[in-house]
Design an enzyme around this catalytic site. Structure first.
Site, PDB file in Angstrom:
ATOM      1  N   HIS A 173     -10.709  10.347   7.018  1.00  0.00           N
ATOM      2  CA  HIS A 173     -10.877   8.725   7.315  1.00  0.00           C
ATOM      3  C   HIS A 173      -9.986   8.473   8.487  1.00  0.00           C
ATOM      4  CE1 HIS A 173      -9.950   5.065   6.128  1.00  0.00           C
ATOM      5  NE2 HIS A 173      -8.595   4.785   6.477  1.00  0.00           N
ATOM      6  N   ARG A 231      -0.727   8.930   1.656  1.00  0.00           N
ATOM      7  CA  ARG A 231      -2.062   9.440   1.537  1.00  0.00           C
ATOM      8  C   ARG A 231      -2.104  10.970   1.418  1.00  0.00           C
ATOM      9  NH1 ARG A 231      -5.247   5.084   5.289  1.00  0.00           N
ATOM     10  NH2 ARG A 231      -5.082   3.288   3.791  1.00  0.00           N
ATOM     11  N   GLU A 261       1.017  -1.056  -0.120  1.00  0.00           N
ATOM     12  CA  GLU A 261      -0.057   0.087  -0.111  1.00  0.00           C
ATOM     13  C   GLU A 261       0.829   1.181  -0.019  1.00  0.00           C
ATOM     14  OE1 GLU A 261      -3.639  -1.666   2.160  1.00  0.00           O
ATOM     15  OE2 GLU A 261      -2.602  -0.518   3.405  1.00  0.00           O
TER      16      GLU A 261
END
Length: 544
Positions: A338, A279, A121
């Site tokens: 998030h 992110r 990721e």
């Protein structure tokens, strides 16, 4: 002034507030050590952020990986604010924590060679993310922990951490039996995040910053609250509000590509890792492209991923519910709130500065995440620190924990929809001084109620205390319970919003997932955490 009478009492050695990975792991560990544990959960058995975690658990792989590599990736993503010793400590505990979870019955996906399958990721230098059910890791973790059969009081919300000269003495809570007191020398805050501060979030409805508020009211400090991670790829549907399904980073790890409405790459030239950049980088790139094109979403092209429905069944179901087939259609996505990177200040064992008060999981600031969480480090932290808290709570055995008095407290509440819109407009992916000032000013105007809660004098806490069953003579109607819990949540959201806005205003730089358009560069003078506590009037202030 709202008078409250105490309708029930019980006692425990440890009260766990929250039923996700951190809370249940701590509860199990403490129970195995002989502690009497009571877990309070506002919602049902699956109403947790853990349940919705898709990607997996970041844990050092047995081959081609190392603790130092995982630490390096974490610290790099944390943009200068990680506590390196805390990072190393938690990363080193990962393999043992996963082994303990496996012993409970958790089943992780296997590769063709029969070994645990691993994916990669954003921000990770190698494939070290283990997963379950394709994209349902959190659900499997939740299932395994729920199966342990630990006592949980569902539909119960904590109102106040009660303290005395030696620290924690118990919890004031509300359940279907009315207001009650749990006498206990140790309390763990494992309440999850603060996604409900925003109009759009991946968090469940119960993510209302309860733990942040409870900690501040109890005298603990919070830090790094300005660092809210916005997931860059949340399923976009016109007019959608509330909890939205996220499209896991693992989709990009398996080859998915972010493109705009004209078919151009969103992240080309932005970062060496492109779509697998940290992110905060990807969210800023998406937000910038949306502004440049005047659109409210971009697209994730996952059509080249073989066997998409089998690898990502949860995502496939979410897309199909919106009329999208990921095998043939582009998936519309946009950033949404998030993950809370900061929180209640603790050491790597979950201890706060209030004796007997612990915090673990998303609500805590251990120093692992710094200014930006590395993908899939959250379940890792919940497992490792949760277990440590369960062990550490034994240090409070023998402390006097009998509640004899409940102090009055003034709680301010803002209208939730107004608050969410203010935070979405002015404290989202990109911020500036004018917007933050506007939000701070309008937050003061948004307070609709200032309530003082006082316990009736006739409450003497002299009732018979049960160890496993709550004593109480009547049940409170569900509508009244819902109203009371909503009031607690609104007060917590109001305090958390003010705290976040204060910290975001003070951080006049861009770092990690805190981006100031009027201060676009990092400032080495601000390469440190900012702690916030409450002043004598119950308002947040920076702790010098």
């Amino acid at each position: 002034m709202t008078p409250v009478s105490i309708d029930w009492e019980t006692e425990a050695d440890l009260v766990v507030i929250g039923g996700g990975v951190a809370g249940l792991t701590a509860a199990r560990t403490a129970s195995l050590r002989g502690l009497r544990v009571l877990t309070l959960s506002k919602g049902g058995a699956a109403d947790t952020s853990t349940q919705y975690a898709q990607g997996g658990i970041a844990v050092v792989a047995p081959h081609g990986d190392s603790v130092e590599s995982h630490v390096h990736d974490t610290v790099e993503a944390g943009a200068g604010l990680c506590d390196v010793d805390a990072v190393r400590s938690i990363v080193e505990g990962g393999q043992a924590a996963v082994a303990a979870l496996t012993d409970l019955g958790a089943v992780f996906d296997l590769g063709r060679d029969g070994q645990i399958s691993r994916t990669r990721e954003g921000g990770h230098s190698t494939r070290r993310i283990i997963h379950a059910g394709g994209d349902a890791t959190g659900a499997e973790v939740q299932r395994a922990l729920n199966a342990a059969g630990l006592p949980v009081l569902f539909g119960a919300a904590a109102c106040e951490i009660l303290t005395g000269p030696t620290g924690v003495q118990g919890v004031l809570a509300v359940s279907d039996k009315g207001f009650g007191v749990v006498h206990a020398p140790a309390v763990l805050l494992a309440t999850g995040g603060l996604g409900q501060l925003y109009a759009l979030s991946t968090n469940p409805p119960g993510a209302t910053a309860d733990g942040v508020a409870l900690a501040l009211w109890a005298g603990a400090a919070v830090a790094d609250l300005e660092f809210v991670q916005f997931h860059p790829t949340v399923l976009y549907t016109p007019g959608g509000l509330g909890r939205r399904p996220l499209i896991s980073e693992a989709v990009r790890g398996e080859g998915g590509i972010l493109v705009d409405s004209e078919g151009d790459s969103v992240t080309a030239g932005v970062h060496p890792r492109g779509d697998l950049a940290p992110r905060d980088v990807v969210s800023r790139a998406v937000a910038a492209r949306m502004r440049a094109l005047g659109t409210d979403h971009v697209y994730l092209d996952a059509r080249a991923i073989d066997g998409f429905p089998q690898r990502f069944p949860t995502i496939t179901a979410s897309c199909q519910a919106a009329g999208i087939d990921p095998r043939t259609d582009l998936i519309p996505v946009a950033p949404a709130a998030h993950y809370q990177c900061g929180g209640v200040v603790t050491d790597p064992h979950g201890r706060t500065r209030v004796p007997g008060l612990y915090a673990a999981g998303e609500v805590a600031r251990t120093g692992l995440h710094g200014a930006n969480r590395l993908a899939s480090n959250s379940l890792l932290e919940g497992l490792v620190v949760g277990e440590r808290v369960g062990a550490a709570a034994a240090e409070r055995l023998g402390e006097r924990s009998r509640v004899t008095d409940i102090p009055t407290r003034v709680a301010e509440r803002a209208d939730r929809r107004v608050l969410q819109q203010l935070m979405t407009d002015h404290a989202s992916v990109v911020r500036d001084r004018a917007g933050l000032d506007e939000a701070i000013k309008r937050m003061k105007d948004a307070v609709t109620q200032r309530e003082t809660v006082v316990v009736r004098a006739e409450s003497s806490f002299a009732g018979r205390v049960g160890e496993t069953e709550l004593s109480g003579s009547h049940a409170t109607p569900d509508t009244e319970i819902a109203r009371r819990i909503a009031g607690i949540e609104d007060a917590a959201l109001t305090l958390a919003a003010r705290t976040l806005l204060l910290a975001a205003s003070a951080r006049t730089e861009s770092r990690g997932c805190h981006t100031r358009s009027d201060h676009p560069d990092p400032d080495d003078r601000l390469r440190h955490s900012m702690s916030v506590v409450l002043d004598e009037d119950g308002r947040p202030r920076l702790d010098p």
